[in-house]
Design an enzyme around this catalytic site. Sequence first.
Site, PDB file in Angstrom:
ATOM      1  N   GLU A 109     -12.432   7.087   5.850  1.00  0.00           N
ATOM      2  CA  GLU A 109     -11.079   7.150   5.295  1.00  0.00           C
ATOM      3  C   GLU A 109     -11.099   7.882   3.958  1.00  0.00           C
ATOM      4  OE1 GLU A 109      -8.133   6.747   5.926  1.00  0.00           O
ATOM      5  OE2 GLU A 109      -7.591   4.902   6.934  1.00  0.00           O
ATOM      6  N   ASP A 113      -5.662   1.369   1.108  1.00  0.00           N
ATOM      7  CA  ASP A 113      -4.622   0.902   0.185  1.00  0.00           C
ATOM      8  C   ASP A 113      -4.216  -0.527   0.581  1.00  0.00           C
ATOM      9  OD1 ASP A 113      -2.465   0.747  -1.529  1.00  0.00           O
ATOM     10  OD2 ASP A 113      -1.703   2.729  -1.086  1.00  0.00           O
ATOM     11  N   GLY A 115      -4.538  -1.776   3.483  1.00  0.00           N
ATOM     12  CA  GLY A 115      -5.498  -2.255   4.487  1.00  0.00           C
ATOM     13  C   GLY A 115      -4.941  -2.285   5.899  1.00  0.00           C
ATOM     14  N   LEU A 118      -6.685   0.085   8.502  1.00  0.00           N
ATOM     15  CA  LEU A 118      -8.022  -0.350   8.933  1.00  0.00           C
ATOM     16  C   LEU A 118      -7.964  -1.599   9.802  1.00  0.00           C
ATOM     17  CD1 LEU A 118     -10.549   0.162   6.015  1.00  0.00           C
ATOM     18  CD2 LEU A 118     -10.364   1.383   8.189  1.00  0.00           C
ATOM     19  N   LYS A 141      -8.375   1.087  -3.121  1.00  0.00           N
ATOM     20  CA  LYS A 141      -7.396   0.480  -4.026  1.00  0.00           C
ATOM     21  C   LYS A 141      -7.290  -0.996  -3.683  1.00  0.00           C
ATOM     22  CE  LYS A 141      -3.795   3.836  -5.230  1.00  0.00           C
ATOM     23  NZ  LYS A 141      -2.385   4.184  -4.962  1.00  0.00           N
TER      24      LYS A 141
END
Length: 175
Positions: A109, A113, A115, A118, A141
Amino acid sequence: MDFNAHIERILWTEEQISARVSELGSQITQDFSNSGSSSSSSSAAPMVVGVATGAFLFLADLVRKIRLPVSVDFVRIESYGSGTVSSGKPKITCDLKIDVRDRNVIVVEDIVDTGNTLLFLMDYLKSKGASSMSVCTLLNKSAKRKVNVEVFGGGKFYCGFEVISLSWTAFFVFF
Ligand SMILES: O=P(O)(O)OC[C@H]1O[C@H](OP(=O)(O)OP(=O)(O)O)[C@H](O)[C@@H]1O
């Protein structure tokens, strides 16, 4: 057109990024060298899956630093569209071409950010029978996380740089 006019400030130089990418490649090479993978359930070289579009440049730099015969594929997952706020509902708009069944997958990735992307991809890879999932992201992040980002099957989470949010920076400067 002045390209630099679009850059507010430089967080990491080209040299710093290049050095960090080399470190990540070495770490992944080491982790996946001994048993063929970080998971004992598969002996094939890892499969690197880039999340398009954002990851393509980082992936290209990273795989050249991984000293293993990896196979590469891309999946296109979108959750932001043309905006900057995640819809929270990622969707696959271009699927993988290589079968991930019994493979050790390293998801690459550009940034993690909330999530959501993912988490969605983890469920997807599990449903397709992948042996393990690791994640390698250039930027993380974690302060913006809304869901837990997990790996499975003995996979690892590799991160290039942690992005500190401005509000936290202001907090530390204030005190
Ligand atoms: O952790 P999250 O909040 O899910 O955000 C991370 C994802 O958002 C971005 O993709 P985007 O949907 O913008 O698509 P793009 O890479 O094609 O620009 C980025 O490349 C990650 O895939």
